[in-house]
Design an enzyme around this catalytic site. Structure first.
Site, PDB file in Angstrom:
ATOM      1  N   LYS A  57       0.832  -1.212   0.000  1.00 23.80           N
ATOM      2  CA  LYS A  57       0.000   0.000   0.000  1.00 23.80           C
ATOM      3  C   LYS A  57       0.863   1.257   0.000  1.00 23.80           C
ATOM      4  O   LYS A  57       0.672   2.147  -0.820  1.00 23.80           O
ATOM      5  CB  LYS A  57      -0.910   0.036   1.246  1.00 23.80           C
ATOM      6  CG  LYS A  57      -1.887  -1.112   1.357  1.00 23.80           C
ATOM      7  CD  LYS A  57      -2.762  -0.985   2.598  1.00 23.80           C
ATOM      8  CE  LYS A  57      -2.013  -1.049   3.909  1.00 23.80           C
ATOM      9  NZ  LYS A  57      -1.329  -2.337   4.173  1.00 23.80           N
TER      10      LYS A  57
ATOM     11  N   ARG B 248      -9.509   0.792   8.763  1.00 26.83           N
ATOM     12  CA  ARG B 248      -9.117  -0.597   8.982  1.00 26.83           C
ATOM     13  C   ARG B 248     -10.183  -1.370   9.725  1.00 26.83           C
ATOM     14  O   ARG B 248      -9.996  -2.544  10.028  1.00 26.83           O
ATOM     15  CB  ARG B 248      -7.844  -0.629   9.815  1.00 26.83           C
ATOM     16  CG  ARG B 248      -6.558  -0.754   9.003  1.00 26.83           C
ATOM     17  CD  ARG B 248      -5.395  -0.665   9.973  1.00 26.83           C
ATOM     18  NE  ARG B 248      -4.253  -1.382   9.523  1.00 26.83           N
ATOM     19  CZ  ARG B 248      -3.169  -0.815   8.990  1.00 26.83           C
ATOM     20  NH1 ARG B 248      -3.115   0.474   8.800  1.00 26.83           N
ATOM     21  NH2 ARG B 248      -2.146  -1.554   8.643  1.00 26.83           N
TER      22      ARG B 248
ATOM     23  N   ARG C 195      11.487  -5.868   4.891  1.00 24.16           N
ATOM     24  CA  ARG C 195      11.150  -4.438   4.813  1.00 24.16           C
ATOM     25  C   ARG C 195      12.104  -3.608   5.664  1.00 24.16           C
ATOM     26  O   ARG C 195      12.420  -3.952   6.794  1.00 24.16           O
ATOM     27  CB  ARG C 195       9.711  -4.183   5.284  1.00 24.16           C
ATOM     28  CG  ARG C 195       9.429  -2.687   5.426  1.00 24.16           C
ATOM     29  CD  ARG C 195       7.975  -2.307   5.315  1.00 24.16           C
ATOM     30  NE  ARG C 195       7.141  -2.864   6.354  1.00 24.16           N
ATOM     31  CZ  ARG C 195       5.824  -2.710   6.399  1.00 24.16           C
ATOM     32  NH1 ARG C 195       5.198  -2.036   5.445  1.00 24.16           N
ATOM     33  NH2 ARG C 195       5.132  -3.251   7.374  1.00 24.16           N
TER      34      ARG C 195
ATOM     35  N   ARG D 168      -0.492  -9.413  13.308  1.00 25.47           N
ATOM     36  CA  ARG D 168      -1.054  -8.356  12.444  1.00 25.47           C
ATOM     37  C   ARG D 168      -1.874  -8.964  11.310  1.00 25.47           C
ATOM     38  O   ARG D 168      -2.891  -8.402  10.900  1.00 25.47           O
ATOM     39  CB  ARG D 168       0.077  -7.496  11.887  1.00 25.47           C
ATOM     40  CG  ARG D 168       0.635  -6.558  12.938  1.00 25.47           C
ATOM     41  CD  ARG D 168       1.981  -6.017  12.563  1.00 25.47           C
ATOM     42  NE  ARG D 168       1.923  -5.125  11.430  1.00 25.47           N
ATOM     43  CZ  ARG D 168       2.970  -4.786  10.707  1.00 25.47           C
ATOM     44  NH1 ARG D 168       4.160  -5.280  10.994  1.00 25.47           N
ATOM     45  NH2 ARG D 168       2.839  -3.971   9.697  1.00 25.47           N
TER      46      ARG D 168
ATOM     47  N   ARG E 126      11.378  -1.952  11.167  1.00 25.88           N
ATOM     48  CA  ARG E 126      10.355  -1.551  12.134  1.00 25.88           C
ATOM     49  C   ARG E 126      10.250  -2.620  13.216  1.00 25.88           C
ATOM     50  O   ARG E 126      10.286  -3.802  12.914  1.00 25.88           O
ATOM     51  CB  ARG E 126       9.008  -1.427  11.420  1.00 25.88           C
ATOM     52  CG  ARG E 126       8.756  -0.048  10.885  1.00 25.88           C
ATOM     53  CD  ARG E 126       7.593   0.005   9.937  1.00 25.88           C
ATOM     54  NE  ARG E 126       6.378  -0.639  10.419  1.00 25.88           N
ATOM     55  CZ  ARG E 126       5.224  -0.617   9.753  1.00 25.88           C
ATOM     56  NH1 ARG E 126       5.132   0.018   8.602  1.00 25.88           N
ATOM     57  NH2 ARG E 126       4.171  -1.232  10.229  1.00 25.88           N
TER      58      ARG E 126
HETATM   59  P1  ADP Z   1       1.367  -1.691   7.404  1.00 25.28           P
HETATM   60  O1  ADP Z   1       2.066  -0.756   6.453  1.00 25.28           O
HETATM   61  O2  ADP Z   1       2.187  -2.883   7.673  1.00 25.28           O
HETATM   62  O3  ADP Z   1       0.005  -2.042   6.963  1.00 25.28           O
HETATM   63  P2  ADP Z   1       0.907   0.610   9.047  1.00 25.28           P
HETATM   64  O4  ADP Z   1       2.134   1.421   9.006  1.00 25.28           O
HETATM   65  O5  ADP Z   1      -0.209   1.025   8.177  1.00 25.28           O
HETATM   66  O6  ADP Z   1       1.292  -0.902   8.775  1.00 25.28           O
HETATM   67  O7  ADP Z   1       0.374   0.496  10.533  1.00 25.28           O
HETATM   68  C1  ADP Z   1       1.215   0.090  11.591  1.00 25.28           C
HETATM   69  C2  ADP Z   1       0.364  -0.138  12.823  1.00 25.28           C
HETATM   70  O8  ADP Z   1      -0.276   1.084  13.215  1.00 25.28           O
HETATM   71  C3  ADP Z   1      -0.769  -1.143  12.648  1.00 25.28           C
HETATM   72  O9  ADP Z   1      -0.342  -2.488  12.839  1.00 25.28           O
HETATM   73  C4  ADP Z   1      -1.742  -0.679  13.737  1.00 25.28           C
HETATM   74  O10 ADP Z   1      -1.335  -1.127  15.011  1.00 25.28           O
HETATM   75  C5  ADP Z   1      -1.591   0.833  13.698  1.00 25.28           C
HETATM   76  N1  ADP Z   1      -2.569   1.447  12.767  1.00 25.28           N
HETATM   77  C6  ADP Z   1      -2.308   2.035  11.580  1.00 25.28           C
HETATM   78  N2  ADP Z   1      -3.440   2.460  10.994  1.00 25.28           N
HETATM   79  C7  ADP Z   1      -4.458   2.127  11.837  1.00 25.28           C
HETATM   80  C8  ADP Z   1      -5.870   2.282  11.795  1.00 25.28           C
HETATM   81  N3  ADP Z   1      -6.496   2.840  10.757  1.00 25.28           N
HETATM   82  N4  ADP Z   1      -6.582   1.800  12.854  1.00 25.28           N
HETATM   83  C9  ADP Z   1      -5.988   1.228  13.914  1.00 25.28           C
HETATM   84  N5  ADP Z   1      -4.669   1.046  13.995  1.00 25.28           N
HETATM   85  C10 ADP Z   1      -3.895   1.484  12.980  1.00 25.28           C
HETATM   86  P1  ADP Z   2       2.183  -1.819   3.215  1.00 21.37           P
HETATM   87  O1  ADP Z   2       2.196  -0.311   3.191  1.00 21.37           O
HETATM   88  O2  ADP Z   2       0.999  -2.403   2.536  1.00 21.37           O
HETATM   89  O3  ADP Z   2       2.390  -2.367   4.590  1.00 21.37           O
HETATM   90  P2  ADP Z   2       4.810  -1.618   1.897  1.00 21.37           P
HETATM   91  O4  ADP Z   2       4.534  -0.736   0.736  1.00 21.37           O
HETATM   92  O5  ADP Z   2       5.549  -1.051   3.045  1.00 21.37           O
HETATM   93  O6  ADP Z   2       3.430  -2.327   2.381  1.00 21.37           O
HETATM   94  O7  ADP Z   2       5.576  -2.922   1.358  1.00 21.37           O
HETATM   95  C1  ADP Z   2       5.960  -3.962   2.251  1.00 21.37           C
HETATM   96  C2  ADP Z   2       7.350  -4.487   1.862  1.00 21.37           C
HETATM   97  O8  ADP Z   2       7.276  -5.196   0.630  1.00 21.37           O
HETATM   98  C3  ADP Z   2       8.390  -3.392   1.657  1.00 21.37           C
HETATM   99  O9  ADP Z   2       9.632  -3.908   2.033  1.00 21.37           O
HETATM  100  C4  ADP Z   2       8.351  -3.136   0.141  1.00 21.37           C
HETATM  101  O10 ADP Z   2       9.591  -2.659  -0.369  1.00 21.37           O
HETATM  102  C5  ADP Z   2       8.040  -4.532  -0.389  1.00 21.37           C
HETATM  103  N1  ADP Z   2       7.187  -4.541  -1.586  1.00 21.37           N
HETATM  104  C6  ADP Z   2       6.131  -3.723  -1.861  1.00 21.37           C
HETATM  105  N2  ADP Z   2       5.561  -4.066  -3.046  1.00 21.37           N
HETATM  106  C7  ADP Z   2       6.261  -5.132  -3.501  1.00 21.37           C
HETATM  107  C8  ADP Z   2       6.172  -5.955  -4.687  1.00 21.37           C
HETATM  108  N3  ADP Z   2       5.216  -5.733  -5.611  1.00 21.37           N
HETATM  109  N4  ADP Z   2       7.057  -6.956  -4.818  1.00 21.37           N
HETATM  110  C9  ADP Z   2       8.004  -7.191  -3.888  1.00 21.37           C
HETATM  111  N5  ADP Z   2       8.145  -6.453  -2.761  1.00 21.37           N
HETATM  112  C10 ADP Z   2       7.298  -5.441  -2.575  1.00 21.37           C
END
Ligand code: ADP
Ligand code: ADP
Ligand code: ZN
Length: 214
Positions: free
Chosen positions: A13, A88, A127, A171, A160
């Site tokens: 995302k 979420r 990541r 998660r 992270r």
């Molecule tokens: P990811 O990129 O792996 O999806 P995020 O950076 O979006 O993770 O979120 C990290 C953490 O922050 C989540 O695991 C959750 O604990 C919290 N968080 C983020 N967005 C929300 C939301 N909309 N509602 C509740 N918790 C959230």
């Molecule tokens: P989210 O915001 O959904 O948690 P991220 O954009 O942070 O996800 O991506 C999660 C991890 O996977 C990061 O290390 C990123 O560089 C990697 N990644 C994202 N998209 C791809 C893809 N299409 N193929 C391989 N690795 C990816």
């Protein structure tokens, strides 16, 4: 363009939201980034959020909703925004519906990036993020140009704390039970656009742009 990015943690995302934000010249709003910057600055909000984030749980809706409410009111959201990681839960989505209605605007699209759990685990373990700007990298799939430092900020990228495998597993459970129902929620409103997220980063970007007609 007013859009939401949906998908499991690690689906890509954030990676894709950065490209979309550039393309449309609108802000990417990541609730995760907002929590992390509060944690870094030691705010009360950060302290509260950290308790949940470290356990792989969602931060309670009342806290999260307040943040998004303030953010959407800022002037840079006037021409659109990309919500990355919000909503979420169903109550967050219902809140967003009300908030947008009172602002007199509508969502254009909810982009769902579909990726299997097994692929997610691979992505999360590699990541790395920039502690300054929040950009996401991957040790194998998307390393920084010099392998160590953020391409933009030139500071060392880090793992992270919540990307440790135990936390990733909780998660993913949280995602399936609380967030995945949003696929039907937005499907029912005719707003859902699902893109296969298994391909390489650039190919996924192309597929997203094509699906959006840009
Ligand atoms: P990811 O990129 O792996 O999806 P995020 O950076 O979006 O993770 O979120 C990290 C953490 O922050 C989540 O695991 C959750 O604990 C919290 N968080 C983020 N967005 C929300 C939301 N909309 N509602 C509740 N918790 C959230
Ligand atoms: P989210 O915001 O959904 O948690 P991220 O954009 O942070 O996800 O991506 C999660 C991890 O996977 C990061 O290390 C990123 O560089 C990697 N990644 C994202 N998209 C791809 C893809 N299409 N193929 C391989 N690795 C990816
Ligand atoms: Zn950076």
């Amino acid at each position: 363009m007013r859009m939401i990015m949906l998908g499991a943690p690690g689906a890509g995302k954030g990676t894709q939201a950065v490209k979309l934000a550039e393309k449309y010249n609108i802000p990417q709003i990541s609730t995760g980034d907002i929590f992390r910057s509060n944690i870094k600055n030691g705010t009360e909000l950060g302290k509260k959020a950290k308790e949940y984030i470290d356990k792989g749980m969602l931060v309670p809706d009342e806290i999260t909703i307040g943040i998004v409410k303030d953010r959407l009111q800022q002037t840079d959201c006037k021409n659109g925004f990309i919500l990355d990681g919000f909503p979420r839960t169903i109550p967050q989505a219902e809140y967003l519906d009300d908030a947008l209605e009172s602002m007199g605007v509508k969502l254009d699209v909810v982009l769902n990036i579909g990726v299997d759990d097994s692929e997610i685990i691979k992505r999360m373990s590699g990541r790395r993020v920039c502690p300054k700007c929040g950009l996401s990298y991957h040790t194998i799939f998307n390393p920084p140009k010099d392998a160590v430092n953020c391409d933009v900020c030139k500071v060392q990228v880090i793992q992270r704390e919540d990307d440790r495998e135990e936390t990733v597993i909780s998660r993913l459970k949280t995602y399936h039970s609380q967030t995945e129902p949003l696929i039907n929620y937005y499907g029912g409103k005719g707003l859902l656009l699902t893109v296969e997220g298994r391909d390489k980063i650039d190919e996924t970007t192309k597929a997203i742009f094509k699906a959006l007609g840009v």
